[in-house]
Design a protein around this motif. Structure first.
Motif, PDB file in Angstrom:
ATOM      1  N   TRP A   1       0.842  -1.198   0.000  1.00  0.00           N
ATOM      2  CA  TRP A   1       0.000   0.000   0.000  1.00  0.00           C
ATOM      3  C   TRP A   1       0.872   1.242   0.000  1.00  0.00           C
ATOM      4  O   TRP A   1       2.056   1.211   0.302  1.00  0.00           O
ATOM      5  CB  TRP A   1      -0.943   0.012   1.207  1.00  0.00           C
ATOM      6  CG  TRP A   1      -0.259   0.139   2.533  1.00  0.00           C
ATOM      7  CD1 TRP A   1       0.259   1.269   3.112  1.00  0.00           C
ATOM      8  CD2 TRP A   1       0.004  -0.928   3.459  1.00  0.00           C
ATOM      9  NE1 TRP A   1       0.822   0.975   4.321  1.00  0.00           N
ATOM     10  CE2 TRP A   1       0.665  -0.352   4.576  1.00  0.00           C
ATOM     11  CE3 TRP A   1      -0.275  -2.284   3.468  1.00  0.00           C
ATOM     12  CZ2 TRP A   1       1.073  -1.115   5.663  1.00  0.00           C
ATOM     13  CZ3 TRP A   1       0.122  -3.042   4.558  1.00  0.00           C
ATOM     14  CH2 TRP A   1       0.789  -2.459   5.633  1.00  0.00           C
TER      15      TRP A   1
ATOM     16  N   LEU B   1      -3.005  -2.878  -2.432  1.00  0.00           N
ATOM     17  CA  LEU B   1      -3.257  -4.118  -3.149  1.00  0.00           C
ATOM     18  C   LEU B   1      -4.216  -4.981  -2.331  1.00  0.00           C
ATOM     19  O   LEU B   1      -4.204  -4.951  -1.096  1.00  0.00           O
ATOM     20  CB  LEU B   1      -1.954  -4.878  -3.382  1.00  0.00           C
ATOM     21  CG  LEU B   1      -0.880  -4.167  -4.210  1.00  0.00           C
ATOM     22  CD1 LEU B   1       0.367  -5.028  -4.303  1.00  0.00           C
ATOM     23  CD2 LEU B   1      -1.406  -3.854  -5.598  1.00  0.00           C
TER      24      LEU B   1
ATOM     25  N   ASP C   1      -9.203  -1.749  -9.294  1.00  0.00           N
ATOM     26  CA  ASP C   1      -8.898  -2.737 -10.327  1.00  0.00           C
ATOM     27  C   ASP C   1      -9.427  -4.092  -9.884  1.00  0.00           C
ATOM     28  O   ASP C   1      -9.190  -4.522  -8.753  1.00  0.00           O
ATOM     29  CB  ASP C   1      -7.383  -2.801 -10.574  1.00  0.00           C
ATOM     30  CG  ASP C   1      -7.021  -3.601 -11.821  1.00  0.00           C
ATOM     31  OD1 ASP C   1      -7.935  -3.919 -12.610  1.00  0.00           O
ATOM     32  OD2 ASP C   1      -5.826  -3.904 -12.003  1.00  0.00           O
TER      33      ASP C   1
ATOM     34  N   LYS D   1      -8.170  -6.731  -7.245  1.00  0.00           N
ATOM     35  CA  LYS D   1      -6.734  -6.547  -7.389  1.00  0.00           C
ATOM     36  C   LYS D   1      -6.211  -5.344  -6.593  1.00  0.00           C
ATOM     37  O   LYS D   1      -5.196  -5.428  -5.936  1.00  0.00           O
ATOM     38  CB  LYS D   1      -6.371  -6.388  -8.868  1.00  0.00           C
ATOM     39  CG  LYS D   1      -6.701  -7.603  -9.723  1.00  0.00           C
ATOM     40  CD  LYS D   1      -6.309  -7.370 -11.170  1.00  0.00           C
ATOM     41  CE  LYS D   1      -6.644  -8.564 -12.048  1.00  0.00           C
ATOM     42  NZ  LYS D   1      -6.289  -8.337 -13.474  1.00  0.00           N
ATOM     43  N   ARG D   2      -6.914  -4.204  -6.690  1.00  0.00           N
ATOM     44  CA  ARG D   2      -6.391  -2.970  -6.091  1.00  0.00           C
ATOM     45  C   ARG D   2      -7.551  -2.152  -5.519  1.00  0.00           C
ATOM     46  O   ARG D   2      -8.641  -2.131  -6.083  1.00  0.00           O
ATOM     47  CB  ARG D   2      -5.638  -2.170  -7.156  1.00  0.00           C
ATOM     48  CG  ARG D   2      -4.802  -1.033  -6.625  1.00  0.00           C
ATOM     49  CD  ARG D   2      -4.225  -0.244  -7.796  1.00  0.00           C
ATOM     50  NE  ARG D   2      -3.487  -1.111  -8.702  1.00  0.00           N
ATOM     51  CZ  ARG D   2      -2.177  -1.342  -8.601  1.00  0.00           C
ATOM     52  NH1 ARG D   2      -1.496  -0.774  -7.633  1.00  0.00           N
ATOM     53  NH2 ARG D   2      -1.585  -2.121  -9.473  1.00  0.00           N
TER      54      ARG D   2
END
Length: 299
Positions: free
Chosen positions: A211, A222, A280, A287-288
């Motif tokens: 992060w 993440l 994401d 993912k993110r």
């Protein structure tokens, strides 16, 4: 004195017992994948039947293996229509280069009018070899560089599609619904990942720090970020969620809060007031994330 028959004679071959019968011919690769009957069921019962466990994104850990080629359908793996990056056949070269650059893709589906009227795909290599990226683009036309696409139904087994892609040497397929509209997209990499796991190429950069701080009360993180370490960073407990399952990652917490894999751009609130924005994600995992603290909270 008894005489033995010539081993090559029909009499000698006929005198051979059942114990000497040759072994049955082993079926081919795709016959073993898509065969039916007791042998196929027995083979599948010994492959990849491992209990799912918590993954880095909080969803059940995917069960990779050859059995997925028969078990999974196109609709289970496809990228949904809303996330397809595509381009119109009437766009010029600068617009095409911009889409390639911003998306990081090497192949793009090309449509006329709307995505429901696909024409084919354009490959970055074809554009680079014919026009370059800094030269003149007089007379440029996407229509002259189109490669064929596959069109498949959502119910097709992914193993059948993989075989079709291999036969036709095509790396991309559009998923067509019952009304003839585009429902999703698949690449050959998406299919192979169901067998061997995620494939990371040179564009998938592994970030050492899970992060980073964006500003006051905001973090980019993440999904695999350890939840306990991120709680220490925030100075706030996030794991006190009323559920029997334990989560170890930030993505797992967000999955638990939403009850599903949230879509890109979706904001998932936490009872403490913290908000998780999905930056994401794909249809199978987060993912993110962007994490926003409530005003006046510790951090």
């Amino acid at each position: 004195m008894s005489s033995n028959p010539d081993p090559s004679s029909p009499a000698a071959r006929g005198a051979q017992g059942e114990d000497d019968d040759p072994q049955p011919q082993r079926p081919g690769f795709f016959a073993r994948l898509f065969g039916t009957g007791e042998d196929a069921e027995a083979e599948e019962s010994h492959v990849d039947h491992h209990p799912a466990s918590g993954g880095a994104n909080g969803t059940a850990l995917p069960q990779f293996g050859m059995s997925n080629l028969r078990r999974m359908r196109v609709e289970d793996v496809m990228i949904p229509r809303a996330e397809i990056v595509s381009i119109s056949c009437d766009d010029d070269l600068p617009a095409l280069v911009r889409v390639f650059r911003d998306s990081g893709m090497t192949r793009l589906p090309v449509y006329e009018g709307t995505l429901d009227s696909p024409m084919g795909l354009v490959h970055l290599k074809d554009v680079a070899l014919r026009y370059g990226f800094n030269g003149s683009h007089d007379g440029f036309s996407l229509r002259t560089m189109l490669r064929p696409l596959l069109y498949v139904p959502p119910s097709m087994p992914i193993g059948v599609l993989l075989q079709k892609m291999q036969t036709e040497r095509t790396h991309m397929a559009l998923v067509i619904d019952e009304y003839g509209g585009v429902d999703g997209l698949l690449t050959i990499e998406d299919l192979i990942e169901q067998v061997i796991g995620e494939i990371e190429d040179e564009h998938d950069i592994e970030e050492a720090q899970p992060w980073s701080r964006e500003g006051e009360g905001r973090w980019l993180a993440l999904a695999r970020a350890p939840l306990d370490e991120f709680e220490a960073e925030l100075g706030l407990s996030l794991s006190d969620v009323d559920d029997e399952e334990e989560v170890d990652t930030l993505g797992g917490l967000v999955f638990l809060l939403s009850g599903r894999v949230p879509a890109r751009g979706e904001v998932v609130p936490h009872p403490s007031g913290v908000e998780f924005e999905v930056i994401d994600a794909d249809p199978r995992r987060i993912k993110r994330l962007r994490v926003r603290m409530p005003k006046g909270a510790a951090g």
